[in-house]
Design a protein around this motif. Sequence first.
Motif, PDB file in Angstrom:
ATOM      1  N   THR A  74       0.842  -1.300   0.087  1.00  0.00           N
ATOM      2  CA  THR A  74      -0.024   0.050  -0.147  1.00  0.00           C
ATOM      3  C   THR A  74       1.080   1.140   0.179  1.00  0.00           C
ATOM      4  OG1 THR A  74       0.043   0.399   2.457  1.00  0.00           O
ATOM      5  CG2 THR A  74      -1.835  -1.007   1.355  1.00  0.00           C
ATOM      6  N   GLU A  75       0.279   2.322  -0.301  1.00  0.00           N
ATOM      7  CA  GLU A  75       0.993   3.797  -0.598  1.00  0.00           C
ATOM      8  C   GLU A  75       1.619   3.815   1.098  1.00  0.00           C
ATOM      9  OE1 GLU A  75       1.968   5.590  -2.925  1.00  0.00           O
ATOM     10  OE2 GLU A  75       1.194   4.306  -4.218  1.00  0.00           O
ATOM     11  N   SER A  76       0.967   3.904   2.043  1.00  0.00           N
ATOM     12  CA  SER A  76       1.370   3.997   3.329  1.00  0.00           C
ATOM     13  C   SER A  76       2.673   3.125   3.720  1.00  0.00           C
ATOM     14  CB  SER A  76       0.143   3.883   4.292  1.00  0.00           C
ATOM     15  OG  SER A  76      -0.129   2.760   4.325  1.00  0.00           O
ATOM     16  N   GLU A  77       2.405   1.805   3.597  1.00  0.00           N
ATOM     17  CA  GLU A  77       3.322   1.068   3.618  1.00  0.00           C
ATOM     18  C   GLU A  77       4.961   1.221   2.892  1.00  0.00           C
ATOM     19  OE1 GLU A  77       1.620  -3.463   4.411  1.00  0.00           O
ATOM     20  OE2 GLU A  77       1.639  -2.978   2.381  1.00  0.00           O
ATOM     21  N   LEU A  78       4.769   1.670   1.748  1.00  0.00           N
ATOM     22  CA  LEU A  78       5.991   1.954   0.936  1.00  0.00           C
ATOM     23  C   LEU A  78       6.373   3.299   1.617  1.00  0.00           C
ATOM     24  CD1 LEU A  78       4.468   1.693  -2.497  1.00  0.00           C
ATOM     25  CD2 LEU A  78       6.152   0.260  -1.688  1.00  0.00           C
ATOM     26  N   GLN A  79       5.575   4.208   2.255  1.00  0.00           N
ATOM     27  CA  GLN A  79       6.147   5.365   2.795  1.00  0.00           C
ATOM     28  C   GLN A  79       6.931   5.014   4.071  1.00  0.00           C
ATOM     29  OE1 GLN A  79       6.064   8.580   1.499  1.00  0.00           O
ATOM     30  NE2 GLN A  79       7.493   8.795   2.904  1.00  0.00           N
ATOM     31  N   ILE A  80       6.523   4.110   4.878  1.00  0.00           N
ATOM     32  CA  ILE A  80       6.975   3.511   6.148  1.00  0.00           C
ATOM     33  C   ILE A  80       8.531   2.871   5.684  1.00  0.00           C
ATOM     34  CG2 ILE A  80       6.756   1.857   7.930  1.00  0.00           C
ATOM     35  CD1 ILE A  80       3.706   2.449   7.812  1.00  0.00           C
ATOM     36  N   LEU A  81       8.381   2.202   4.649  1.00  0.00           N
ATOM     37  CA  LEU A  81       9.515   1.317   4.317  1.00  0.00           C
ATOM     38  C   LEU A  81      10.484   2.573   3.916  1.00  0.00           C
ATOM     39  CD1 LEU A  81      10.958  -1.148   3.348  1.00  0.00           C
ATOM     40  CD2 LEU A  81       9.863  -0.930   0.979  1.00  0.00           C
ATOM     41  N   HIS A  90      22.689   1.828   7.680  1.00  0.00           N
ATOM     42  CA  HIS A  90      22.896   0.310   7.221  1.00  0.00           C
ATOM     43  C   HIS A  90      21.285  -0.096   7.922  1.00  0.00           C
ATOM     44  CE1 HIS A  90      26.772  -0.083   5.727  1.00  0.00           C
ATOM     45  NE2 HIS A  90      27.131   0.612   6.688  1.00  0.00           N
ATOM     46  N   PRO A  91      20.344  -0.015   7.023  1.00  0.00           N
ATOM     47  CA  PRO A  91      19.059  -0.292   7.713  1.00  0.00           C
ATOM     48  C   PRO A  91      18.770  -1.719   7.981  1.00  0.00           C
ATOM     49  CG  PRO A  91      18.534   0.080   5.278  1.00  0.00           C
ATOM     50  CD  PRO A  91      20.127   0.319   5.610  1.00  0.00           C
ATOM     51  N   ARG A 108      13.504  -5.694   1.822  1.00  0.00           N
ATOM     52  CA  ARG A 108      14.888  -5.296   1.037  1.00  0.00           C
ATOM     53  C   ARG A 108      14.780  -5.204  -0.317  1.00  0.00           C
ATOM     54  NH1 ARG A 108      18.941  -9.870   0.996  1.00  0.00           N
ATOM     55  NH2 ARG A 108      17.745 -10.277  -0.880  1.00  0.00           N
ATOM     56  N   ASP A 109      13.954  -6.133  -1.016  1.00  0.00           N
ATOM     57  CA  ASP A 109      14.016  -6.114  -2.135  1.00  0.00           C
ATOM     58  C   ASP A 109      13.077  -5.258  -2.745  1.00  0.00           C
ATOM     59  OD1 ASP A 109      15.646  -8.436  -2.536  1.00  0.00           O
ATOM     60  OD2 ASP A 109      13.884  -9.948  -2.671  1.00  0.00           O
ATOM     61  N   LYS A 110      12.165  -4.811  -2.192  1.00  0.00           N
ATOM     62  CA  LYS A 110      11.119  -3.759  -2.564  1.00  0.00           C
ATOM     63  C   LYS A 110      12.040  -2.443  -2.653  1.00  0.00           C
ATOM     64  CE  LYS A 110       7.356  -2.198  -3.924  1.00  0.00           C
ATOM     65  NZ  LYS A 110       6.872  -2.351  -5.460  1.00  0.00           N
ATOM     66  N   PHE A 111      12.544  -2.139  -1.340  1.00  0.00           N
ATOM     67  CA  PHE A 111      13.363  -0.986  -1.164  1.00  0.00           C
ATOM     68  C   PHE A 111      14.467  -0.740  -2.334  1.00  0.00           C
ATOM     69  CE2 PHE A 111      17.247   1.366   0.342  1.00  0.00           C
ATOM     70  CZ  PHE A 111      16.391   2.678   0.630  1.00  0.00           C
TER      71      PHE A 111
END
Length: 135
Positions: A74-81, A90-91, A108-111
């Motif tokens: 979701t957009e909010s999850e992407l923003q949190i990520l 180093h996250p 990690r892969d999505k980022f």
Amino acid sequence: FSEEEDARIMRALRLYAEEIGEDLEVMKDSMKTEQGSKRGAFARIAKLADIPRRRTWAIVQRLRRILWGSHKWTESELQILLDEACTKLHPSWKEISSVLGVHPTTCRDKFRDLCKGTRKVGAFSATEDLILRMA
């Protein structure tokens, strides 16, 4: 991984659960976390899967992805990520995944996918080289 390889991995998990006398659903839940897995379990499952040219670690990662399932962001999850990953040099994907409830590798892969479009690949330009030398 192909559908046949995924089926082999799941069959191997089922066989391993029968081998040690544990319920398959309990086994699936315990395999989602590294702490929940028994010593040598992944090596045994990889051996039972008998997939040529696949390393044990690749089978482990694939098993976890199968068990966690795919994730619709979701957009909010992407923003949190993005916020969580960009605040540190180093996250910690484990920490970020616990906030989002998504597998660490998926985070990690999505980022990396999100950042892919902004990275330049290749040699530095003359201007970039000069800026780096002056820094």
